[in-house]
Design a protein around this motif. Structure first.
Motif, PDB file in Angstrom:
ATOM      1  N   SER A 175       0.829  -1.204   0.000  1.00 39.90           N
ATOM      2  CA  SER A 175       0.000   0.000   0.000  1.00 39.90           C
ATOM      3  C   SER A 175       0.866   1.257   0.000  1.00 39.90           C
ATOM      4  N   ILE A 176       0.281   2.339  -0.491  1.00 35.54           N
ATOM      5  CA  ILE A 176       0.926   3.647  -0.418  1.00 35.54           C
ATOM      6  C   ILE A 176       0.314   4.373   0.772  1.00 35.54           C
ATOM      7  N   ASP A 177       1.165   4.734   1.735  1.00 34.18           N
ATOM      8  CA  ASP A 177       0.672   5.359   2.962  1.00 34.18           C
ATOM      9  C   ASP A 177       0.284   6.814   2.734  1.00 34.18           C
ATOM     10  N   ILE A 226       1.222  10.566   0.067  1.00 32.00           N
ATOM     11  CA  ILE A 226       1.913  11.279  -1.000  1.00 32.00           C
ATOM     12  C   ILE A 226       2.167  12.680  -0.478  1.00 32.00           C
ATOM     13  N   ASN A 231      -8.750   6.598   1.275  1.00 32.49           N
ATOM     14  CA  ASN A 231      -7.860   5.457   1.072  1.00 32.49           C
ATOM     15  C   ASN A 231      -6.392   5.784   1.276  1.00 32.49           C
ATOM     16  N   ILE A 232      -6.063   7.046   1.566  1.00 36.04           N
ATOM     17  CA  ILE A 232      -4.654   7.447   1.599  1.00 36.04           C
ATOM     18  C   ILE A 232      -4.574   8.823   2.250  1.00 36.04           C
ATOM     19  N   ILE A 241       6.697  10.001  -2.308  1.00 37.71           N
ATOM     20  CA  ILE A 241       5.638   9.014  -2.138  1.00 37.71           C
ATOM     21  C   ILE A 241       6.124   8.018  -1.102  1.00 37.71           C
ATOM     22  N   PHE A 282       5.660   4.395   0.738  1.00 37.93           N
ATOM     23  CA  PHE A 282       5.112   3.045   0.652  1.00 37.93           C
ATOM     24  C   PHE A 282       5.336   2.318   1.971  1.00 37.93           C
ATOM     25  N   GLY A 291      -2.212  -1.861  -3.216  1.00 39.17           N
ATOM     26  CA  GLY A 291      -3.330  -2.327  -2.412  1.00 39.17           C
ATOM     27  C   GLY A 291      -4.457  -1.327  -2.267  1.00 39.17           C
ATOM     28  N   ASN A 292      -4.111  -0.050  -2.189  1.00 40.10           N
ATOM     29  CA  ASN A 292      -5.136   0.963  -1.908  1.00 40.10           C
ATOM     30  C   ASN A 292      -5.257   2.019  -2.984  1.00 40.10           C
TER      31      ASN A 292
END
Lengths: 100, 100
Positions: A6-8, A10, A46-47, A61, A63, B45-46
């Motif tokens: 997942s990308i936590d 940005i 979602n982020i 970014i 991750f 994932g997200n």
């Protein structure tokens, strides 16, 4: 198959944090979870999106990765997260955060 | 309270799509859902991450919004999505995608 990474968050560059926060708040349904003069953190469904003054905080970014320590020595941040920074082949700044 | 808006994808600049895809594939657990010489699309994932040659496709962040048409005339894309582009106060390119 393990789940996809997942990308936590940005972090994108802005010139003025306050005016950028106002625009994102009035344009989208999001929550401001942190704000000072040099950066802000907005929570989306979602982020998370960081708005940063580039001279103070690099655009990047971030991750999450179950093997973050393989990328370098992890630095412990004030919020309890641990991460290191690498760059992709194009020079984009990439933060690798421990998944725990 | 309605749910928070989501970010559909982020498009970041790269110089060479193939080498960037190789790096992201070997560094993270993600799926390549599209790739040509000018851009690629990676599923996490997200969220999805686009790697773009800036002269061909602008770097941007794409938000889904239930009232996308308020931001401008929506253009229908080949994949069936509809969107328009605006800029935030700092000049970052922001795509507004219809939520349907």
């Amino acid at each position: 198959m393990p789940p996809l990474d997942s990308i936590d968050h940005i972090a994108i560059p802005v010139e003025d944090v306050a005016s950028a926060v106002d625009w994102y708040k009035s344009t989208f349904h999001c929550e401001v979870t942190y704000q000072d003069a040099t950066w802000a953190f907005l929570k989306f469904g979602n982020i998370q999106l960081a708005l940063v003054i580039p001279s103070q905080h690099p655009a990047h970014i971030a991750f999450t990765n179950p093997h973050a320590e393989k990328f370098g020595a992890l630095k412990l941040h004030r919020d309890g997260t641990r991460s290191c920074y690498v760059t992709d082949p194009a020079g984009n700044s990439v933060e690798i955060m421990a998944a725990d």
